[in-house]
Scaffold this motif. Sequence first.
Motif, PDB file in Angstrom:
ATOM      1  N   PRO A  55      -3.491 -41.612 -73.170  1.00 48.39           N
ATOM      2  CA  PRO A  55      -4.370 -42.460 -73.499  1.00 48.39           C
ATOM      3  C   PRO A  55      -5.279 -43.523 -72.528  1.00 48.39           C
ATOM      4  O   PRO A  55      -6.567 -44.144 -72.199  1.00 48.39           O
ATOM      5  N   ALA A  56      -4.052 -44.167 -71.765  1.00 51.92           N
ATOM      6  CA  ALA A  56      -4.392 -44.619 -71.042  1.00 51.92           C
ATOM      7  C   ALA A  56      -5.871 -44.555 -69.925  1.00 51.92           C
ATOM      8  O   ALA A  56      -6.064 -45.175 -68.997  1.00 51.92           O
ATOM      9  N   LEU A  57      -4.885 -42.876 -69.417  1.00 50.68           N
ATOM     10  CA  LEU A  57      -6.319 -42.528 -68.493  1.00 50.68           C
ATOM     11  C   LEU A  57      -7.972 -42.373 -68.775  1.00 50.68           C
ATOM     12  O   LEU A  57      -8.607 -41.635 -67.795  1.00 50.68           O
ATOM     13  N   LEU A  70     -12.886 -35.102 -66.445  1.00 53.97           N
ATOM     14  CA  LEU A  70     -11.857 -35.039 -66.088  1.00 53.97           C
ATOM     15  C   LEU A  70     -10.541 -36.387 -66.353  1.00 53.97           C
ATOM     16  O   LEU A  70      -9.523 -35.553 -66.217  1.00 53.97           O
ATOM     17  N   ALA A  71     -11.213 -37.673 -66.542  1.00 55.42           N
ATOM     18  CA  ALA A  71     -10.575 -38.500 -67.154  1.00 55.42           C
ATOM     19  C   ALA A  71      -9.664 -37.952 -68.900  1.00 55.42           C
ATOM     20  O   ALA A  71      -9.164 -38.364 -68.790  1.00 55.42           O
ATOM     21  N   LEU A  72     -11.357 -37.495 -69.556  1.00 53.75           N
ATOM     22  CA  LEU A  72     -10.733 -36.808 -70.784  1.00 53.75           C
ATOM     23  C   LEU A  72      -9.828 -35.972 -70.369  1.00 53.75           C
ATOM     24  O   LEU A  72      -8.913 -35.497 -71.331  1.00 53.75           O
ATOM     25  N   GLY A 111      -0.297 -30.256 -81.558  1.00 51.47           N
ATOM     26  CA  GLY A 111      -1.755 -28.948 -81.470  1.00 51.47           C
ATOM     27  C   GLY A 111      -2.152 -27.806 -80.680  1.00 51.47           C
ATOM     28  O   GLY A 111      -0.869 -28.367 -79.857  1.00 51.47           O
ATOM     29  N   ARG A 112      -3.875 -27.887 -80.275  1.00 51.67           N
ATOM     30  CA  ARG A 112      -3.681 -26.722 -79.213  1.00 51.67           C
ATOM     31  C   ARG A 112      -4.630 -28.249 -77.748  1.00 51.67           C
ATOM     32  O   ARG A 112      -5.241 -28.146 -78.067  1.00 51.67           O
ATOM     33  N   GLU A 113      -3.247 -27.835 -76.924  1.00 48.23           N
ATOM     34  CA  GLU A 113      -4.119 -28.857 -76.373  1.00 48.23           C
ATOM     35  C   GLU A 113      -5.476 -28.094 -75.679  1.00 48.23           C
ATOM     36  O   GLU A 113      -5.920 -26.626 -75.539  1.00 48.23           O
ATOM     37  N   LEU A 114      -6.276 -29.276 -74.864  1.00 46.53           N
ATOM     38  CA  LEU A 114      -7.640 -28.947 -74.554  1.00 46.53           C
ATOM     39  C   LEU A 114      -8.171 -29.222 -73.390  1.00 46.53           C
ATOM     40  O   LEU A 114      -8.976 -28.607 -72.593  1.00 46.53           O
ATOM     41  N   TYR A 115      -7.052 -29.642 -72.530  1.00 47.18           N
ATOM     42  CA  TYR A 115      -6.928 -29.730 -70.944  1.00 47.18           C
ATOM     43  C   TYR A 115      -7.219 -28.867 -70.993  1.00 47.18           C
ATOM     44  O   TYR A 115      -8.463 -28.517 -69.696  1.00 47.18           O
ATOM     45  N   PRO A 116      -6.838 -27.158 -70.705  1.00 42.36           N
ATOM     46  CA  PRO A 116      -7.372 -26.145 -69.719  1.00 42.36           C
ATOM     47  C   PRO A 116      -9.159 -25.380 -70.019  1.00 42.36           C
ATOM     48  O   PRO A 116      -9.782 -25.439 -69.069  1.00 42.36           O
TER      49      PRO A 116
END
Length: 709
Positions: free
Chosen positions: A6-8, A69-71, A680-685
């Motif tokens: 979360p800090a990012l 990008l930050a998210l 949970g399912r990552e949203l990064y991709p």
Amino acid sequence: MDFLHPALLGGAALAAVPLVLHLLMRQKPKRIEFPALRFIRLRKEANQRRMRIQHWLLLALRIAAICLLALALARPTMRAAGPVGGVQGPIAAALVFDTAPRMGYRSENQTRLEVAQQVAAEVLADVPNESQIAIVDSRGQPAAFQVDLGAARQRVVRLDLTPAPHSIVTGVTESLRLLGESQLPRKEIYVFSDLAAAGWHEDTRGALAKKLAARRDVAVYIVDVGVAKPNNVALGELRLSSQVASQNGGVTITTDVLERGPADSRTLSLELVNADGKSQKRSEITVDLVEGQAQRAEFTLAGLAPGTHQGQVRIQGSDGLPADDTRYFSLEVQPAWKVLIAASKPAALHGGYLSEALAPERFRKLGLARFQCRLVDTSELEGLELADYAAVFVLDPPALPVGVWQRLTDYAQTGGGVALFLGENAQPIDAFQQNAATLLPGKLGPMATGPTHLSLHGSDHPALAAFKPLRDQIPWDAFPIYHYWKWLELAEGAMPLAKYANQDLALIERPFGRGRIVALNTSISDRPDKKPTPWSRLLTGLRPWPFFMLSNELALYLAGAGDSQLNFIAGQPVRIHLRSEQHVSNYLLSTPTGEQIRGAAPAAEQAIVLSATESPGQYRIRAGGDDGLDLGFSVNLAANATSLDRVDPNELKQIFGDHDFQLARGAADMQRAVASGRIGRELYPWLIVLVAFCLGAEQVAANRFYRKE
């Protein structure tokens, strides 16, 4: 929604940089002297509006790229509603292992069970120390939580194949029961299986879906350790023509060979175990195999000495699954059975047809007849020692003295077999029934007139088992029956074995103590030229092979050849029948693993009973030294225990019902599935894809908006 970092999210403040750059780098309009100032002012206003829109669009794309990008770097995840508890908190987990023999299939130098153990070790490495772990295998025993993670890891390492496996559904059901006793909020079930269809077949599958529907808090993960296209050659179950054979006869052993892979030719060998316990090859055949098709292989054993013989059919060479390359068998060889045939005078004329059917002259001369037949007149029955014979056939008897019928009854009570064929000599029927009442399996009525014929359809009796594959090919109607006595009612315990085409009862069996009686209500001893017609042409018709076959099967059944079962399936209770002279109180059982187990035979039973056997192979029972009891039996794996046919995905969904489950192949898929379930399912991709889209759109827009005219 949760964030791994979360800090990012503070990086979103960098979105102010494009704003400052846009403010500093704004282009200033150029002054152009032109006579038609009115048109220039209009052009100026249109350009300003267009440039303002372009600038705001570029600004939005650049801000969106930085924010996304930050998210993405913050690693957001989406988790559906599930059990309460921290992501890193302890869990209650049950690891269900399919340990059926087919899990011994080797591919890439690893068995399926070894692959399952390897993946399970990686799963346990990510489990918090305070977790509760249970290990469930295919033995079907009640499960319990291990003391700690170390004990769970050791339990996984010690897993071994189970010769008599239960369904995976049983293991999942037991896991649900155990997890229901845990107070931990997170509950998970891991199923390690090759996804073979045989491992999931269970009559109570609907019950599992209902139990899962009531336990939405349990996450289910299935690890597929199987091979999509296995290459294997397998033997089916061995089929012996008889487990108890005559010394003068032979035994036919058949099996099916199934190829899972490219077409090939394989050699099968038949081996017998000698007195020293070593296998000796008796014969071999070569079978041409076609992928996905079963080919029949047949061996014949003859010339065996009396006693118990054991052996195996083996596929030469090796493949991925050795467990189905060998099938074991046991058989008992006895001297030719003595059969007494009593017929009306002259006995040679009226009993000769049956005697020839049981012991053909050609076979007698060659020493190959399974039966030793003695022909006597029915009047001689009173003075003969019936105990010397394995079976007694009485053809068209008259109203014999009550004492003769009682002797036949006593003979059956002590374990003998009696066959009655009733014809015209049974008249008057009332007087005949009065004398023979102790032996007859039912009450006889008036004589019926045909013509009709026998019908064996629908009977699964052991004495008629040989007719199963031939039922639609036997021309019983070519052997008419013109007269027969009607069965009005059956005695207690009696049961019909065959009927006539008009549905009247024909062949009846009645148990007597340790023996039995079989009665047919028509004659088989009439001369073919009898006037006006004989009672039947069962033995005197043209090529009467059906009744030749029936009489032989009845003789074997009455002699007790069908009583001894010597070949069993792993996990099946074993009951070895003992003759009166074989009864012992104690015995020594030798198992295929080399164990020597002492046991006691119940005094009240004429048999040795074992609750269950698991290890496939040859077993031996000995008692009384070298001249005492020496019996053997064989245990084989069930055919479906080594079946590699894969379960249909739709069927798997039906088994679990509406309950969601994660299906993974290998450790990497398993880790992703667990992460998706726990975190949970990552949203990064998806966010990275959006960042790339925004940057690409910004580049295209900038090149278009700022290009030089």
